[in-house]
Design a protein around this motif. Structure first.
Motif, short mmCIF file in Angstrom:
data_model
loop_
_atom_site.label_atom_id
_atom_site.label_comp_id
_atom_site.label_asym_id
_atom_site.label_seq_id
_atom_site.Cartn_x
_atom_site.Cartn_y
_atom_site.Cartn_z
N LEU A 11 0.84 -1.21 0.00
CA LEU A 11 0.00 0.00 0.00
C LEU A 11 0.87 1.26 0.00
O LEU A 11 0.54 2.25 -0.66
CB LEU A 11 -0.94 0.00 1.22
N GLN A 12 1.96 1.20 0.70
CA GLN A 12 2.89 2.35 0.71
C GLN A 12 3.43 2.60 -0.71
O GLN A 12 3.54 3.75 -1.14
CB GLN A 12 4.05 2.06 1.65
N MET A 38 1.90 1.88 -3.39
CA MET A 38 0.78 2.45 -4.15
C MET A 38 0.64 3.96 -3.90
O MET A 38 0.42 4.74 -4.82
CB MET A 38 -0.51 1.74 -3.72
N VAL A 39 0.80 4.34 -2.63
CA VAL A 39 0.72 5.77 -2.27
C VAL A 39 1.81 6.55 -3.02
O VAL A 39 1.55 7.61 -3.59
CB VAL A 39 0.85 5.96 -0.74
N LEU A 80 0.95 7.05 -6.58
CA LEU A 80 -0.08 8.08 -6.77
C LEU A 80 0.49 9.47 -6.53
O LEU A 80 0.15 10.42 -7.25
CB LEU A 80 -1.27 7.82 -5.84
N GLU A 81 1.34 9.57 -5.53
CA GLU A 81 1.93 10.88 -5.22
C GLU A 81 2.85 11.35 -6.35
O GLU A 81 2.95 12.55 -6.60
CB GLU A 81 2.71 10.80 -3.90
N ASP A 93 2.32 10.74 -9.35
CA ASP A 93 1.46 10.92 -10.51
C ASP A 93 1.79 9.94 -11.64
O ASP A 93 1.65 10.26 -12.81
CB ASP A 93 1.61 12.37 -11.03
N SER A 94 2.22 8.74 -11.24
CA SER A 94 2.60 7.79 -12.28
C SER A 94 1.51 6.75 -12.57
O SER A 94 1.76 5.77 -13.26
CB SER A 94 3.91 7.09 -11.89
N VAL A 95 0.33 7.00 -12.01
CA VAL A 95 -0.77 6.06 -12.30
C VAL A 95 -1.69 6.69 -13.35
O VAL A 95 -2.23 7.78 -13.12
CB VAL A 95 -1.58 5.76 -11.01
N PRO A 96 -1.86 6.03 -14.48
CA PRO A 96 -2.76 6.59 -15.51
C PRO A 96 -4.20 6.66 -15.00
O PRO A 96 -4.59 5.86 -14.16
CB PRO A 96 -2.65 5.59 -16.66
N LEU A 97 -4.93 7.61 -15.57
CA LEU A 97 -6.31 7.84 -15.13
C LEU A 97 -7.16 6.57 -15.21
O LEU A 97 -7.92 6.26 -14.30
CB LEU A 97 -6.92 8.95 -16.01
N LEU A 121 -6.84 4.32 -12.14
CA LEU A 121 -7.09 4.84 -10.78
C LEU A 121 -8.13 4.03 -10.03
O LEU A 121 -7.94 3.63 -8.88
CB LEU A 121 -7.57 6.29 -10.87
N VAL A 158 -7.75 1.84 -6.45
CA VAL A 158 -8.54 2.05 -5.24
C VAL A 158 -9.22 0.74 -4.84
O VAL A 158 -9.21 0.35 -3.66
CB VAL A 158 -9.57 3.18 -5.44
N ALA A 181 -6.69 -1.56 -3.31
CA ALA A 181 -6.32 -1.15 -1.95
C ALA A 181 -7.40 -1.56 -0.96
O ALA A 181 -7.10 -2.08 0.12
CB ALA A 181 -6.11 0.36 -1.90
N ARG A 182 -8.66 -1.35 -1.35
CA ARG A 182 -9.76 -1.73 -0.45
C ARG A 182 -9.79 -3.24 -0.22
O ARG A 182 -10.07 -3.71 0.88
CB ARG A 182 -11.09 -1.26 -1.03
#
Lengths: 71, 383
Positions: free
Chosen positions: A23-24, A26-27, A30-31, A33-37, A40, A44, A47-48
């Motif tokens: 998860l870290q 993944m954060v 995302l921070e 900005d390397s995850v394509p739209l 997204l 999520v 992660a859930r």
């Protein structure tokens, strides 16, 4: 290990020591900005799913988890 | 003194011994140092029977009966209160005694007082020596931080992400065992644990050996456990003596799984506590484990929340960008229309797209190619 994760997710997940590390990671993705739209929503959901898995692991005995994996 | 040649009754010999002792000791109080054995206390009667022994290595070289009546019994109570140790077998004590002889019960030493300071000092010295030996013999595993703090290899071991499989060393059917399991199994979050009990006797002469043995059994199965908990309920300082023993402390300091101790005494800290992660009581050990898992779960949930927020933020940022681009596109197309000779009518800064919104006497602004005109509506003709 995680019967509810897809094989791809499971493969990715197992590259990390544990859910926390994954998860870290993944954060960080995302921070930076390397995850394509279009990915997204999947991130999520993933992660859930991992959080749910952790909650289960904490509340079930190992025997129950192993039984669940076998089914 | 010459004894008569004729047979004497036993009572005469007893009386003679009594006289001789009385003559020799003259009712004096004598200070002795000895180990006590076979201690039997009768609190209701305020009596205590015991043996004083002196050993040389494993050999017993002297043994005498001891007794405390109403005069000496308060000294035993005071000893237990001040040293926090039970007046029990195996203790080395310094006592004030009187030599007594009874025709029927024979020779005994009656306890008048007990030197509390001697016992406390001896315990302190023994502990200091054990700690010094540990640091000297295991320099890679134990280092002294200050008088009450030691850093050990065991304390530095990494913990698992959460604690599930616990090896529990405890005494069968003890308060410590019950308190620990109750706190653990009735936790508010519904966490499940797998506790394997290594039940043994953890007080008395064999206790140190038993604890080391149980730790040995756990070492063999170390992959089956996340941590080890050693718990026992309250008791006197004597009951905790095994936890001050060198072998127990050395085993704990070098043990390959994290050890949590809850050996039930708030006032004193045993050497075993100093070598492990000390949590004082069985209940506190269980709470620590539950809280450890709770913190892990919270960390995971916080990370998921952060991921959700970052994803939302990214979507929001993109939506804002799209909105901004739409506005730019609108502005560009408006400029083109003005260039062609069209006009835009505003009422109170809002573009009028529906003529029915215009009423008589309204003030309107008409934007042209390079200027704005303010007008008042005199007449409206709808076609």
């Amino acid at each position: 290990m995680n019967k509810e994760l897809t094989p791809q997710e499971d493969e990715m997940y197992s590259q990390f020591e544990d859910a926390y590390a994954y998860l870290q990671h993944m954060v960080k993705q995302l921070e930076s900005d390397s995850v394509p739209l279009n990915e997204l929503s999947d991130k999520v959901k993933e992660a859930r799913k991992i959080a749910e898995q952790c909650e289960k692991e904490l509340r079930a005995t190992d025997k129950a988890l192993k039984k669940g994996d076998a089914e | 003194m010459k004894m008569p040649n004729k047979p004497l009754p036993l009572s005469a010999i007893a009386e003679a011994i009594n006289d001789a002792l009385h003559w020799y000791f003259d009712g004096q109080i004598i200070k002795i140092e000895a180990e006590i054995m076979d201690v039997k206390k009768y609190p209701h009667k305020r009596w205590c029977f015991l043996k004083f022994v002196e050993k040389q290595g494993p050999n017993l070289i002297a043994e005498m009966k001891g007794v405390a009546w109403n005069v000496g019994y308060p000294a035993i109570l005071k000893f237990e209160e001040e040293t926090k140790q039970t007046f029990a077998d195996g203790l080395q004590v310094v006592c004030d005694v009187m030599v007594k002889h009874h025709p029927k019960f024979g020779l005994s030493l009656e306890i008048i007082n007990i030197d509390v300071a001697h016992t406390i000092g001896k315990v302190v010295l023994e502990r200091a020596q054990t700690l010094a030996d540990l640091v000297k013999n295991l320099p890679n595993d134990i280092s002294k931080v200050d008088e009450q703090t030691y850093r050990t290899t065991n304390q530095q071991l990494p913990y698992p992400k959460y604690i599930k499989r616990i090896a529990l060393i405890t005494a069968a059917n003890s308060d410590g065992q019950r308190d620990f399991l109750q706190e653990l199994n009735q936790n508010a979050y519904g966490y499940a644990f797998e506790v394997t009990e290594f039940v043994t006797i953890i007080q008395g002469d064999q206790a140190a050996k038993n604890i080391v043995n149980e730790l040995g059994k756990i070492t063999v199965r170390k992959d089956e456990f996340d941590i080890v908990a050693i718990v026992r309920g309250g008791g006197s300082a004597t009951d905790f003596k095994p936890f001050d023993m060198y072998d127990v402390a050395a085993k704990i300091a070098t043990f390959p799984l994290p050890i949590l101790t809850g050996i039930g005494h708030d006032r004193n800290v045993s050497i075993a506590d100093m070598m492990a992660t000390m949590l004082k009581t069985p209940t506190k050990v269980a709470s620590y484990i539950v809280n450890y898992n709770f913190e892990y779960e919270q960390t995971i949930l916080n990370l998921v929340e952060r991921i959700e927020l970052l994803a939302e933020k990214k979507i929001q940022t993109l939506q804002d960008k799209i909105l901004y681009l739409k506005r730019i596109i609108n502005t560009i197309s408006l400029d083109k229309n003005l260039q062609r000779g069209f006009a835009v009518v505003y009422k109170e800064d809002q573009i009028i797209t529906e003529p029915t919104e215009i009423k008589k006497k309204d003030e309107l602004t008409i934007q042209l190619k390079q200027s704005k005109i303010t007008v008042t509506v005199k007449n409206i003709i709808h076609e």
